[in-house]
Design a protein around this motif. Structure first.
Motif, PDB file in Angstrom:
ATOM      1  N   GLU A 126      49.214  39.437  81.338  1.00 11.79           N
ATOM      2  CA  GLU A 126      49.127  38.048  80.426  1.00 11.79           C
ATOM      3  C   GLU A 126      48.086  38.601  79.500  1.00 11.79           C
ATOM      4  OE1 GLU A 126      51.310  35.376  78.900  1.00 11.79           O
ATOM      5  OE2 GLU A 126      51.742  35.997  80.878  1.00 11.79           O
ATOM      6  N   GLY A 127      48.246  38.751  78.362  1.00 10.91           N
ATOM      7  CA  GLY A 127      47.217  38.999  77.151  1.00 10.91           C
ATOM      8  C   GLY A 127      46.225  40.372  77.424  1.00 10.91           C
ATOM      9  N   ASP A 128      47.110  41.286  78.177  1.00  5.75           N
ATOM     10  CA  ASP A 128      46.246  42.383  78.624  1.00  5.75           C
ATOM     11  C   ASP A 128      46.407  43.539  77.751  1.00  5.75           C
ATOM     12  OD1 ASP A 128      44.577  43.119  80.745  1.00  5.75           O
ATOM     13  OD2 ASP A 128      46.092  44.101  81.613  1.00  5.75           O
ATOM     14  N   GLU A 129      47.035  43.518  76.629  1.00  2.86           N
ATOM     15  CA  GLU A 129      47.265  44.642  75.758  1.00  2.86           C
ATOM     16  C   GLU A 129      45.917  44.999  75.019  1.00  2.86           C
ATOM     17  OE1 GLU A 129      51.118  45.001  73.865  1.00  2.86           O
ATOM     18  OE2 GLU A 129      51.752  43.623  75.245  1.00  2.86           O
ATOM     19  N   GLU A 130      45.242  44.278  74.675  1.00  4.21           N
ATOM     20  CA  GLU A 130      43.979  44.374  74.020  1.00  4.21           C
ATOM     21  C   GLU A 130      43.088  45.142  74.807  1.00  4.21           C
ATOM     22  OE1 GLU A 130      43.414  43.861  70.908  1.00  4.21           O
ATOM     23  OE2 GLU A 130      45.380  43.631  70.587  1.00  4.21           O
ATOM     24  N   VAL A 131      42.901  44.666  75.900  1.00  5.87           N
ATOM     25  CA  VAL A 131      42.120  45.242  77.146  1.00  5.87           C
ATOM     26  C   VAL A 131      42.500  46.561  77.144  1.00  5.87           C
ATOM     27  CG1 VAL A 131      41.237  45.167  79.560  1.00  5.87           C
ATOM     28  CG2 VAL A 131      41.713  43.031  78.208  1.00  5.87           C
ATOM     29  N   GLU A 132      43.900  46.841  77.231  1.00  5.44           N
ATOM     30  CA  GLU A 132      44.186  48.160  77.615  1.00  5.44           C
ATOM     31  C   GLU A 132      43.957  49.141  76.425  1.00  5.44           C
ATOM     32  OE1 GLU A 132      48.253  50.125  79.517  1.00  5.44           O
ATOM     33  OE2 GLU A 132      48.547  48.857  77.762  1.00  5.44           O
ATOM     34  N   ARG A 133      44.174  48.513  75.253  1.00  2.00           N
ATOM     35  CA  ARG A 133      43.814  49.431  74.004  1.00  2.00           C
ATOM     36  C   ARG A 133      42.638  49.680  73.799  1.00  2.00           C
ATOM     37  NH1 ARG A 133      46.170  46.087  70.204  1.00  2.00           N
ATOM     38  NH2 ARG A 133      48.314  46.848  70.785  1.00  2.00           N
ATOM     39  N   ALA A 134      41.564  48.852  74.335  1.00  2.00           N
ATOM     40  CA  ALA A 134      40.264  49.179  74.210  1.00  2.00           C
ATOM     41  C   ALA A 134      40.036  50.364  75.453  1.00  2.00           C
ATOM     42  CB  ALA A 134      39.543  47.952  74.440  1.00  2.00           C
ATOM     43  N   MET A 135      40.349  50.189  76.394  1.00  2.00           N
ATOM     44  CA  MET A 135      40.346  51.040  77.518  1.00  2.00           C
ATOM     45  C   MET A 135      40.728  52.659  77.071  1.00  2.00           C
ATOM     46  SD  MET A 135      41.277  49.638  81.112  1.00  2.00           S
ATOM     47  CE  MET A 135      41.746  50.771  82.015  1.00  2.00           C
ATOM     48  N   VAL A 136      41.835  52.425  76.838  1.00  2.00           N
ATOM     49  CA  VAL A 136      42.312  53.878  76.267  1.00  2.00           C
ATOM     50  C   VAL A 136      41.494  54.442  75.165  1.00  2.00           C
ATOM     51  CG1 VAL A 136      44.299  55.076  75.326  1.00  2.00           C
ATOM     52  CG2 VAL A 136      44.678  53.386  76.941  1.00  2.00           C
ATOM     53  N   GLN A 189      38.401  54.087  74.600  1.00  2.00           N
ATOM     54  CA  GLN A 189      37.036  54.471  75.186  1.00  2.00           C
ATOM     55  C   GLN A 189      37.425  55.733  75.853  1.00  2.00           C
ATOM     56  OE1 GLN A 189      36.019  51.798  78.193  1.00  2.00           O
ATOM     57  NE2 GLN A 189      34.951  53.409  79.287  1.00  2.00           N
ATOM     58  N   TYR A 190      38.109  55.960  76.596  1.00  2.00           N
ATOM     59  CA  TYR A 190      38.879  57.240  77.078  1.00  2.00           C
ATOM     60  C   TYR A 190      38.974  58.222  76.076  1.00  2.00           C
ATOM     61  CZ  TYR A 190      39.719  55.645  82.002  1.00  2.00           C
ATOM     62  OH  TYR A 190      39.496  55.161  83.341  1.00  2.00           O
ATOM     63  N   ALA A 191      39.489  58.042  75.130  1.00  2.00           N
ATOM     64  CA  ALA A 191      39.842  58.916  74.279  1.00  2.00           C
ATOM     65  C   ALA A 191      38.838  59.587  73.717  1.00  2.00           C
ATOM     66  CB  ALA A 191      40.914  58.535  73.193  1.00  2.00           C
ATOM     67  N   GLU A 192      37.600  58.853  73.422  1.00  2.00           N
ATOM     68  CA  GLU A 192      36.350  59.168  72.772  1.00  2.00           C
ATOM     69  C   GLU A 192      35.490  60.239  73.641  1.00  2.00           C
ATOM     70  OE1 GLU A 192      34.253  55.580  71.749  1.00  2.00           O
ATOM     71  OE2 GLU A 192      36.044  55.031  71.037  1.00  2.00           O
ATOM     72  N   VAL A 193      35.802  60.094  74.943  1.00  2.00           N
ATOM     73  CA  VAL A 193      35.297  61.084  75.650  1.00  2.00           C
ATOM     74  C   VAL A 193      35.398  62.633  75.520  1.00  2.00           C
ATOM     75  CG1 VAL A 193      34.599  61.882  78.076  1.00  2.00           C
ATOM     76  CG2 VAL A 193      35.221  59.568  77.442  1.00  2.00           C
TER      77      VAL A 193
END
Length: 126
Positions: free
Chosen positions: A110-120, A122-126
């Motif tokens: 529920e309402g998790d897509e924003e969290v997931e987008r932020a996480m991905v 953050q990973y992508a920047e590494v």
């Protein structure tokens, strides 16, 4: 002799995540195919780890990545069919001893897509 790495996994609306718990890994190799993931590395003591997982469903191997840290290697794989829950990560309905669910990251969608987008991102920047 190779041994499987302890592995945690969790499911998200768009990605599935796998974390291979190997500290101070070297020679990390991750091969992500449409329905299979092969992981190998060594640890500081020269022990070889090898995991091969036939995936429950298809992933988009081109939109899948891994990120290494001192404690583990995390892979995230874009699901071919988004928003379809995976009841397990393996194709076979058998749970290997080295595999467990990462309950810390296993949450309601529920309402998790924003969290997931932020996480991905953050990973992508590494």
């Amino acid at each position: 002799p190779r041994q499987p790495a302890k592995t945690l996994w969790y499911d998200r609306p768009r990605y599935v995540y796998l974390e291979f718990c190997v500290e101070d890994s070297t020679d990390v190799k991750v091969i992500i195919e449409d329905q299979r993931l092969v992981f190998s590395c060594k640890n500081a003591d020269g022990v070889e780890f090898y995991n091969e997982i036939n995936l429950y469903a298809r992933v988009n191997s081109k939109d899948s990545r891994e990120k290494r840290s001192d404690r583990s290697i995390t892979c995230f794989m874009r699901k071919w069919k988004e928003k379809v829950a995976w009841p397990r990560i393996t194709k076979e309905n058998v749970k290997p001893a080295w595999l467990s669910v990462d309950f810390d990251n296993w949450r309601d969608w529920e309402g998790d897509e924003e969290v997931e987008r932020a996480m991905v991102e953050q990973y992508a920047e590494v």
